[in-house]
Design a protein around this motif. Sequence first.
Motif, PDB file in Angstrom:
ATOM      1  N   ILE A 172       0.347  -6.860   0.306  1.00 48.57           N
ATOM      2  CA  ILE A 172       0.405  -7.943   1.291  1.00 48.57           C
ATOM      3  C   ILE A 172      -0.199  -7.486   2.617  1.00 48.57           C
ATOM      4  CG2 ILE A 172       1.915  -9.530   2.519  1.00 48.57           C
ATOM      5  CD1 ILE A 172       1.718  -9.994  -0.523  1.00 48.57           C
ATOM      6  N   PHE A 173       0.107  -6.277   3.041  1.00 52.65           N
ATOM      7  CA  PHE A 173      -0.442  -5.766   4.294  1.00 52.65           C
ATOM      8  C   PHE A 173      -1.962  -5.621   4.214  1.00 52.65           C
ATOM      9  CE2 PHE A 173       3.936  -3.923   5.040  1.00 52.65           C
ATOM     10  CZ  PHE A 173       4.241  -4.803   6.072  1.00 52.65           C
ATOM     11  N   ASN A 205      -6.282  -4.127  -6.094  1.00 54.96           N
ATOM     12  CA  ASN A 205      -5.550  -3.529  -7.205  1.00 54.96           C
ATOM     13  C   ASN A 205      -4.110  -3.268  -6.779  1.00 54.96           C
ATOM     14  OD1 ASN A 205      -7.686  -3.520  -9.006  1.00 54.96           O
ATOM     15  ND2 ASN A 205      -8.432  -1.525  -8.330  1.00 54.96           N
ATOM     16  N   THR A 206      -3.186  -3.691  -7.601  1.00 57.43           N
ATOM     17  CA  THR A 206      -1.776  -3.705  -7.221  1.00 57.43           C
ATOM     18  C   THR A 206      -0.926  -3.003  -8.267  1.00 57.43           C
ATOM     19  OG1 THR A 206      -2.080  -5.809  -6.061  1.00 57.43           O
ATOM     20  CG2 THR A 206       0.166  -5.200  -6.640  1.00 57.43           C
ATOM     21  N   PRO A 235       3.973 -15.214  -3.056  1.00 53.92           N
ATOM     22  CA  PRO A 235       3.478 -13.946  -3.625  1.00 53.92           C
ATOM     23  C   PRO A 235       4.211 -12.711  -3.119  1.00 53.92           C
ATOM     24  CG  PRO A 235       1.657 -15.344  -2.903  1.00 53.92           C
ATOM     25  CD  PRO A 235       2.904 -15.962  -2.382  1.00 53.92           C
ATOM     26  N   ASN A 236       4.724 -12.748  -1.889  1.00 54.73           N
ATOM     27  CA  ASN A 236       5.368 -11.550  -1.348  1.00 54.73           C
ATOM     28  C   ASN A 236       6.662 -11.209  -2.069  1.00 54.73           C
ATOM     29  OD1 ASN A 236       6.169 -14.063   0.136  1.00 54.73           O
ATOM     30  ND2 ASN A 236       7.679 -12.691   1.047  1.00 54.73           N
ATOM     31  N   PHE A 237       7.173 -12.116  -2.923  1.00 53.58           N
ATOM     32  CA  PHE A 237       8.342 -11.812  -3.739  1.00 53.58           C
ATOM     33  C   PHE A 237       7.959 -11.164  -5.061  1.00 53.58           C
ATOM     34  CE2 PHE A 237      12.157 -14.579  -2.298  1.00 53.58           C
ATOM     35  CZ  PHE A 237      11.936 -14.214  -0.984  1.00 53.58           C
ATOM     36  N   PHE A 238       6.660 -11.023  -5.323  1.00 50.24           N
ATOM     37  CA  PHE A 238       6.220 -10.578  -6.640  1.00 50.24           C
ATOM     38  C   PHE A 238       5.248  -9.402  -6.610  1.00 50.24           C
ATOM     39  CE2 PHE A 238       7.609 -14.935  -6.970  1.00 50.24           C
ATOM     40  CZ  PHE A 238       8.342 -14.957  -8.137  1.00 50.24           C
ATOM     41  N   VAL A 239       4.654  -9.115  -5.460  1.00 47.37           N
ATOM     42  CA  VAL A 239       3.736  -7.982  -5.376  1.00 47.37           C
ATOM     43  C   VAL A 239       4.164  -7.065  -4.239  1.00 47.37           C
ATOM     44  CG1 VAL A 239       1.785  -9.224  -6.360  1.00 47.37           C
ATOM     45  CG2 VAL A 239       2.121  -9.235  -3.894  1.00 47.37           C
TER      46      VAL A 239
END
Length: 670
Positions: A169-170, A204-205, A160-164
Amino acid sequence: MFGATALIWIICLGVTLSAPTDEFRSIVNEGELSLQNGKHLMGIVPGIAPSSQKSQITWDGIETLLQDNPVYDAFVEYVKNGVTLKGLTFNIYNDDMKEAAIKLFELIRNVNNAGYDAKKLFDFEDINEDLAAYAFDLNILYGEKHPGKTAFVPPFIRKPNFFVNGETIFKALRLSNQLNYNVNNSGDARVNQYYKMDDTIIINTNYSGWNLPHNGGEEELNYFREDISLNSYYYGVHLMHPYWLSSRDLDEIHPRHSEHYYYTHQQLTARLLLEKEHLKQGHIAPKKSGYGDFNPYLVHKNGLMFPLRSNTLGDWSEDRAKIKAVDIAIRECMSRGLIIMDNATTINMTEDNYVDLLAKLIRANYDGVRTSKIIRSLFGYGGNGFPYDIYNPAPSLLHHPETALRDPIYWYMMQYVLNYFTEYKDTMMPYNLAEYETEDFKIVDASIPKITTYFDYYQFNINKAITGNGKLPLTITARQKRLKHSQFTLAFTVDSKVRENVIVRLYLGPPCDNCWEEYSKFFELDTFDFYLQKGSNIINWSPETSSRLSSDEYYNLEGSPSEKSGTNKYNMFKFPENLLIPRGLESGMNLTLFVMITPSGDSFDGDFAPPNHFYGELYNELDSKPLGFPFHRPSNSYKDEANNYKFYNILVHHKQNNVASNGYFSSHLY
């Protein structure tokens, strides 16, 4: 010339089997490999519990399989040298990691072909997770005993850290330490846009640049460039055309792979141009180019942010000179119309082979093992780049296929390369489109319903970004607004004088007076076969029924479970269905729909199928016409319409949603 990047493919197809030796046992006992109870391999070849297989696997059988296996020996060396350590940032453009991943793939393939299940047999506890995942992904495509397309979990679920965005993430990391808190009623929850529903915490992103002023620049299209399925799809494109695998080897897998490699990128750029139509027709003129500074807003698993790319290339250097020399050499080949091979033989570029040869020439010189690293160093970081021959714990966006499309400069790079094809096509005699007209059938009517786009909520599990195995007491999701379109069906009435199998091609292009001059801007919606009866026929088509597209709704956690379909239609190697239609305008955006019907007399026979049937299925070829036909190159003798092809002006509307549900999102996502 284009054979310089050759790599020996599957060097362990035949392995000499012999009895194990003490030397083998001593290697296994070193470092990260150890024996358990004198019988079970650990590390990459782990303890083999009888319960892991239906029939018990003997120790001697595994030892015999690996004894004198050069692939296994090579991989062990990479393990001993620390190349496969957990915690390292996997980068397929790092030579050591690339070679280790290839050797692991070959080892998995060898073991699977011997009748074992590598996933059940091997324990990868001490092996870099991303490196191992890459090796398994390759095996699904190229292994003789692959489990099929359903084995692919979307990259945006696995990584997921490659996409959001990094801030999401933090937040997820922080919330994972306070799962028992009542997050819905806190001021922090309202400010930082997260809330809890049942056993799920939802964050929410936004997309990159959401906190910066929007001035009509590239950020207006970040919802498209950063779409989770589009970037996952491009990872699939990389797997189908690994830069480290020679064209000769790929030719054996599929003889038209180079044409597909070119066409995939041509279609991506055509689709981006269609997405820009709502800015053009909405009188929103972009004020910045893709060469501006770019902040990826992503974070690596080790905590380092993806590097900020500056808008400068730095001083003139040997590397920049090499790239310029490549450009000159390619143009020299184009001007002469021939390619000189390493053995001094020449191949003339012709109407039939120019795409194949030019694609191989470009791929070998721009996407070769060494040159590709130089290009990603120069353009991925900006400024003076970064040394490409050492381990870098924070590679750029361009060093990962899953993230490259997020950076606007990558699209400019693709367009630059595609210009070679356009320039060469302009030197050729136009093809005669009249040869493909027919009197046997005629398109007499079309029913085109109202097509509407909108931004809809989509949330997906990002637990894997928090823990390696993704196991948490609660599910944490990222919630985005993603472009989607309403369901619709196109219907064409065709009068036929014959009973015949035909092939139907559908394209979407910009508004145009002479659309044939805009041939490179048409995006293929679908190509499919149909059987015409004598008399009147109705040909119906809808995106939901297309075999060319992929849907990721199976992984969407937004809404209640009862609203979800139980069928998983996700396929990483096919274009995402949600992005099929470009964003429209509230008043309607003008586009051009093209339909063409041709006899399927030049369809492939059964002997054409590529050796790997799964690989062949992904290409979805129905006949031997060039990919993109009839928009593959300039034509003459064309008409505004003929019996078997028509252009239709259509409107794409956009349904605005100015009131955000459960939180704030970027202002341009309405």
